[in-house]
Design a protein around this motif. Sequence first.
Motif, PDB file in Angstrom:
ATOM      1  N   ALA A  34       1.191  -1.058   0.476  1.00  0.00           N
ATOM      2  CA  ALA A  34      -0.142  -0.486   0.033  1.00  0.00           C
ATOM      3  C   ALA A  34       1.025   1.339   0.041  1.00  0.00           C
ATOM      4  CB  ALA A  34      -0.776  -0.215   1.439  1.00  0.00           C
ATOM      5  N   ASP A  39      -1.101   4.339  -1.476  1.00  0.00           N
ATOM      6  CA  ASP A  39      -2.284   3.955  -0.946  1.00  0.00           C
ATOM      7  C   ASP A  39      -2.379   4.774   0.201  1.00  0.00           C
ATOM      8  OD1 ASP A  39      -3.728   3.106  -3.270  1.00  0.00           O
ATOM      9  OD2 ASP A  39      -3.213   1.764  -2.894  1.00  0.00           O
ATOM     10  N   GLY A  83      -4.741   3.296   4.241  1.00  0.00           N
ATOM     11  CA  GLY A  83      -4.744   3.168   2.944  1.00  0.00           C
ATOM     12  C   GLY A  83      -5.369   1.363   3.398  1.00  0.00           C
TER      13      GLY A  83
END
Length: 135
Positions: free
Chosen positions: A22, A27, A87
Amino acid sequence: MDELPVVEFGFPGELRDKLVAAVLGGDKTTTTALLQDYALDQEPLPEVGQRAAVLDSGGRRVGVIEVVGVRVVRLGDVDLAHAVDEGEGDASVAQWRETHERFWHGPEYRSWLGDPAFTVDDDTLAVLQRFRLVR
């Protein structure tokens, strides 16, 4: 990258692999640790501008992040923006809290802490970091 201090997300294994992916995918731009973790590790709190190499589960340096914000808050005061920017797919602060409590109340964290009955509450202090992926 070899000269930088390291940052580890979670414990090695499935969770760390998910979190590192991530981070590298853009993210994940925030993370949370309990304030007590820094005292136990005898580490200073992160500072804005500080860079660190991201370690994967194999101990390899796979990226570099730079801290762009640090706040110490009560767990009861964590905001939705921070929760979402972790995320991990949490759509609410309640969902974020549930997944994080599962980690902090889990056997790996409690074993590392040396307290099999450890629990958090709204007044537990947390260090919220915001970071950006540098490379």
